[in-house]
Design a protein around this motif. Structure first.
Motif, PDB file in Angstrom:
ATOM      1  N   ARG A 207      30.308  -6.071  67.263  1.00 11.54           N
ATOM      2  CA  ARG A 207      31.491  -5.698  67.027  1.00 11.54           C
ATOM      3  C   ARG A 207      32.600  -6.636  66.794  1.00 11.54           C
ATOM      4  O   ARG A 207      33.594  -6.499  65.995  1.00 11.54           O
ATOM      5  CB  ARG A 207      32.133  -4.439  67.599  1.00 11.54           C
ATOM      6  CG  ARG A 207      31.330  -3.194  67.705  1.00 11.54           C
ATOM      7  CD  ARG A 207      31.513  -2.168  68.537  1.00 11.54           C
ATOM      8  NE  ARG A 207      32.831  -1.253  68.130  1.00 11.54           N
ATOM      9  CZ  ARG A 207      32.954  -0.070  68.810  1.00 11.54           C
ATOM     10  NH1 ARG A 207      32.275   0.271  69.856  1.00 11.54           N
ATOM     11  NH2 ARG A 207      34.000   0.442  68.781  1.00 11.54           N
TER      12      ARG A 207
ATOM     13  N   GLN B 249      29.750  10.682  60.505  1.00 12.52           N
ATOM     14  CA  GLN B 249      28.865  11.542  61.345  1.00 12.52           C
ATOM     15  C   GLN B 249      29.784  12.805  61.950  1.00 12.52           C
ATOM     16  O   GLN B 249      29.394  14.070  61.920  1.00 12.52           O
ATOM     17  CB  GLN B 249      28.456  10.921  62.547  1.00 12.52           C
ATOM     18  CG  GLN B 249      27.423  10.059  62.428  1.00 12.52           C
ATOM     19  CD  GLN B 249      26.495   9.628  63.503  1.00 12.52           C
ATOM     20  OE1 GLN B 249      27.119   9.443  64.605  1.00 12.52           O
ATOM     21  NE2 GLN B 249      25.304   8.936  63.319  1.00 12.52           N
TER      22      GLN B 249
ATOM     23  N   GLN C 258      31.023   4.728  59.403  1.00 10.94           N
ATOM     24  CA  GLN C 258      29.997   5.434  59.664  1.00 10.94           C
ATOM     25  C   GLN C 258      30.324   6.667  60.954  1.00 10.94           C
ATOM     26  O   GLN C 258      29.630   7.767  60.808  1.00 10.94           O
ATOM     27  CB  GLN C 258      28.917   4.747  60.081  1.00 10.94           C
ATOM     28  CG  GLN C 258      28.650   3.583  59.139  1.00 10.94           C
ATOM     29  CD  GLN C 258      28.252   4.281  57.967  1.00 10.94           C
ATOM     30  OE1 GLN C 258      27.658   5.454  57.716  1.00 10.94           O
ATOM     31  NE2 GLN C 258      28.663   3.644  56.737  1.00 10.94           N
ATOM     32  N   LEU C 259      31.090   6.447  61.830  1.00  6.72           N
ATOM     33  CA  LEU C 259      31.202   7.380  62.885  1.00  6.72           C
ATOM     34  C   LEU C 259      32.092   8.469  62.298  1.00  6.72           C
ATOM     35  O   LEU C 259      32.019   9.653  62.686  1.00  6.72           O
ATOM     36  CB  LEU C 259      32.081   6.650  63.982  1.00  6.72           C
ATOM     37  CG  LEU C 259      31.447   5.554  64.715  1.00  6.72           C
ATOM     38  CD1 LEU C 259      32.232   4.823  65.855  1.00  6.72           C
ATOM     39  CD2 LEU C 259      30.072   6.268  65.506  1.00  6.72           C
TER      40      LEU C 259
ATOM     41  N   TRP D 245      23.849   1.417  64.121  1.00  7.65           N
ATOM     42  CA  TRP D 245      24.518   1.391  65.381  1.00  7.65           C
ATOM     43  C   TRP D 245      25.170   2.679  65.675  1.00  7.65           C
ATOM     44  O   TRP D 245      25.105   3.287  66.730  1.00  7.65           O
ATOM     45  CB  TRP D 245      25.453   0.258  65.376  1.00  7.65           C
ATOM     46  CG  TRP D 245      25.166  -1.009  65.843  1.00  7.65           C
ATOM     47  CD1 TRP D 245      25.048  -2.319  65.201  1.00  7.65           C
ATOM     48  CD2 TRP D 245      24.564  -1.235  67.039  1.00  7.65           C
ATOM     49  NE1 TRP D 245      24.780  -3.104  66.144  1.00  7.65           N
ATOM     50  CE2 TRP D 245      24.053  -2.698  67.120  1.00  7.65           C
ATOM     51  CE3 TRP D 245      24.192  -0.480  67.978  1.00  7.65           C
ATOM     52  CZ2 TRP D 245      23.781  -3.168  68.140  1.00  7.65           C
ATOM     53  CZ3 TRP D 245      23.613  -1.139  69.447  1.00  7.65           C
ATOM     54  CH2 TRP D 245      23.201  -2.894  69.174  1.00  7.65           C
ATOM     55  N   SER D 246      25.747   3.282  64.586  1.00  8.83           N
ATOM     56  CA  SER D 246      26.247   4.597  64.839  1.00  8.83           C
ATOM     57  C   SER D 246      25.248   5.799  65.142  1.00  8.83           C
ATOM     58  O   SER D 246      25.455   6.730  65.904  1.00  8.83           O
ATOM     59  CB  SER D 246      26.995   5.189  63.339  1.00  8.83           C
ATOM     60  OG  SER D 246      26.231   5.388  62.250  1.00  8.83           O
TER      61      SER D 246
ATOM     62  N   LEU E 152      31.588   0.461  61.113  1.00  9.49           N
ATOM     63  CA  LEU E 152      31.195   1.426  62.097  1.00  9.49           C
ATOM     64  C   LEU E 152      32.156   2.404  62.182  1.00  9.49           C
ATOM     65  O   LEU E 152      31.502   3.661  62.431  1.00  9.49           O
ATOM     66  CB  LEU E 152      31.273   0.579  63.487  1.00  9.49           C
ATOM     67  CG  LEU E 152      30.691   1.386  64.672  1.00  9.49           C
ATOM     68  CD1 LEU E 152      29.339   1.778  64.671  1.00  9.49           C
ATOM     69  CD2 LEU E 152      30.723   0.596  65.823  1.00  9.49           C
ATOM     70  N   GLN E 153      33.384   2.179  61.961  1.00  8.26           N
ATOM     71  CA  GLN E 153      34.154   3.220  62.235  1.00  8.26           C
ATOM     72  C   GLN E 153      34.021   4.301  60.875  1.00  8.26           C
ATOM     73  O   GLN E 153      34.048   5.553  61.123  1.00  8.26           O
ATOM     74  CB  GLN E 153      35.786   2.827  62.000  1.00  8.26           C
ATOM     75  CG  GLN E 153      36.361   2.222  63.484  1.00  8.26           C
ATOM     76  CD  GLN E 153      35.967   2.959  64.706  1.00  8.26           C
ATOM     77  OE1 GLN E 153      36.193   4.197  64.670  1.00  8.26           O
ATOM     78  NE2 GLN E 153      35.439   2.149  65.739  1.00  8.26           N
TER      79      GLN E 153
ATOM     80  N   LEU F  22      24.341   5.292  68.870  1.00  6.20           N
ATOM     81  CA  LEU F  22      25.582   5.822  69.793  1.00  6.20           C
ATOM     82  C   LEU F  22      25.431   7.200  69.476  1.00  6.20           C
ATOM     83  O   LEU F  22      25.435   8.074  70.832  1.00  6.20           O
ATOM     84  CB  LEU F  22      26.977   5.517  68.945  1.00  6.20           C
ATOM     85  CG  LEU F  22      27.391   4.011  69.229  1.00  6.20           C
ATOM     86  CD1 LEU F  22      28.526   3.604  68.472  1.00  6.20           C
ATOM     87  CD2 LEU F  22      27.394   3.857  70.861  1.00  6.20           C
ATOM     88  N   HIS F  23      25.121   7.769  68.283  1.00  6.26           N
ATOM     89  CA  HIS F  23      25.036   9.292  68.471  1.00  6.26           C
ATOM     90  C   HIS F  23      23.665   9.875  69.194  1.00  6.26           C
ATOM     91  O   HIS F  23      23.824  10.980  69.988  1.00  6.26           O
ATOM     92  CB  HIS F  23      24.593   9.824  66.972  1.00  6.26           C
ATOM     93  CG  HIS F  23      24.464  11.526  66.797  1.00  6.26           C
ATOM     94  ND1 HIS F  23      25.494  12.012  66.843  1.00  6.26           N
ATOM     95  CD2 HIS F  23      23.245  12.083  66.706  1.00  6.26           C
ATOM     96  CE1 HIS F  23      25.063  13.436  66.518  1.00  6.26           C
ATOM     97  NE2 HIS F  23      23.680  13.494  66.409  1.00  6.26           N
TER      98      HIS F  23
ATOM     99  N   ALA G 147      25.817  -1.091  60.372  1.00  2.00           N
ATOM    100  CA  ALA G 147      26.653   0.190  61.078  1.00  2.00           C
ATOM    101  C   ALA G 147      25.959   1.454  61.118  1.00  2.00           C
ATOM    102  O   ALA G 147      26.110   2.094  61.896  1.00  2.00           O
ATOM    103  CB  ALA G 147      28.018  -0.019  60.067  1.00  2.00           C
TER     104      ALA G 147
END
Length: 327
Positions: A35, A52, A48-49, A14-15, A45-46, A18-19, A11
């Protein structure tokens, strides 16, 4: 994603991707598949987002302190793909560092602090059935979270006998090193700028260093290593368990050890310090076994096994010098 990584590590990566932006169609399809593969993937994942997003709102100085200091300069590769890879690695490492920092500060389900005085030892049974034996002058905290069991060792030494729990790793954090296990029996000793790890049964993973220069070593039963202040690790070596873990049974065992090293060990248990008159007396070698219940008696008995004399000093300490005629 790497098959050997845990869900949290996947995760984080992946985050970070995406960043960094610019996912290809194939990467977007891979992310969508990941996912959907398991509910825990989307949940992690949520998290980790959110980490950030929280980090972006923090002052830069605070984020740097959470990461453990100034971040290293990013390399400047010549190719665009290499540059993207470097940025991705830095972002993933930073996200991981902040994620674990925030996790470790979440309220635990169980918390307890334990200390032992100079010369003392204590046996503690934890709520999960795991046990630990604390040596002299030791201070630690125990915190149980839903996903991990965390012991923070501030100073001293402890032997851990860990009950397996597939859903919660057992972690000992000594600032210089983090030791991760499932179920095993191992010893951690922290003094000044050095941490020693010894495995008696099973295996442990010793992690040290900053996130951009991480050292990971798997220690097997019968092995030990040292972690230095800079995070570097010594090469694993075979350990004499009977001598190094004799303290658990209330004994100190020395086998052809310089008196200088003996003095360091004894001072861990003595209220008044033991001092050596000079380097020459420190080079005398000792082979002996002593009961820990009377550390002052150990000192009093040194002239019986070595050519030394003792002198009481004004502060209550003991000075050890060569006996006359043995210089």
């Amino acid at each position: 994603m790497r098959g050997s990584e845990g869900i949290a590590d996947q995760a984080i990566r992946w985050s970070a991707r995406l960043h960094a932006g610019g996912l290809t169609a194939a990467e977007e399809a891979e992310l969508a598949s990941w996912r959907r593969a398991h509910p825990d993937h989307e949940h992690e994942l949520q998290i980790q987002l959110a980490v950030q997003q929280a980090a972006s709102a923090l002052p830069r100085g605070l984020v740097q302190r959470l990461y453990g200091g100034e971040l290293p300069q990013r390399p400047v590769p010549g190719r665009r793909r290499a540059l993207r890879a470097g940025a991705l690695a830095l972002t993933a490492g930073a996200a991981g560092a902040l994620a674990w920092t925030l996790r470790d500060h979440a309220p635990p389900e169980y918390f307890a602090s334990h200390t032992t005085p100079k010369g003392g030892r204590e046996h503690v049974t934890l709520p999960d059935g795991s046990e630990l034996v604390m040596n002299t002058d030791t201070r630690l905290d125990v915190a149980f979270h839903p996903d991990r069991r965390l012991v923070t060792l501030y100073q001293g030494e402890a032997l851990f006998d860990v009950r397996p729990d597939p859903g919660r790793a057992f972690i000992v954090d000594s600032a210089l090193a983090r030791i991760r296990v499932a179920g095993t029996r191992f010893n951690v000793r922290r003094e000044h700028e050095d941490v020693q790890v010894i495995v008696q049964v099973g295996a442990v993973l010793v992690q040290s260093g900053r996130w951009w220069r991480r050292h990971d070593t798997r220690l097997e039963a019968g092995q030990g290593l040292h972690v230095q202040a800079d995070g570097s690790q010594s090469v694993p070596r075979d350990i004499n368990m009977a001598a190094d873990l004799a303290w658990v049974d209330g004994r100190l065992v020395f086998r052809d050890v310089p008196l200088a090293r003996v003095a360091i060990e004894l001072n861990r248990y003595l209220v008044a310090p033991l001092r050596l008159a000079d380097e020459q007396v420190g080079r005398l070698r000792l082979s002996a076994s002593f009961w820990l219940d009377d550390p002052e008696g150990i000192v009093a008995g040194l002239p019986a096994v070595l050519p030394v004399v003792l002198a009481r000093q004004a502060d209550g300490g003991i000075l050890v010098a060569r006996a006359p005629g043995n210089v």
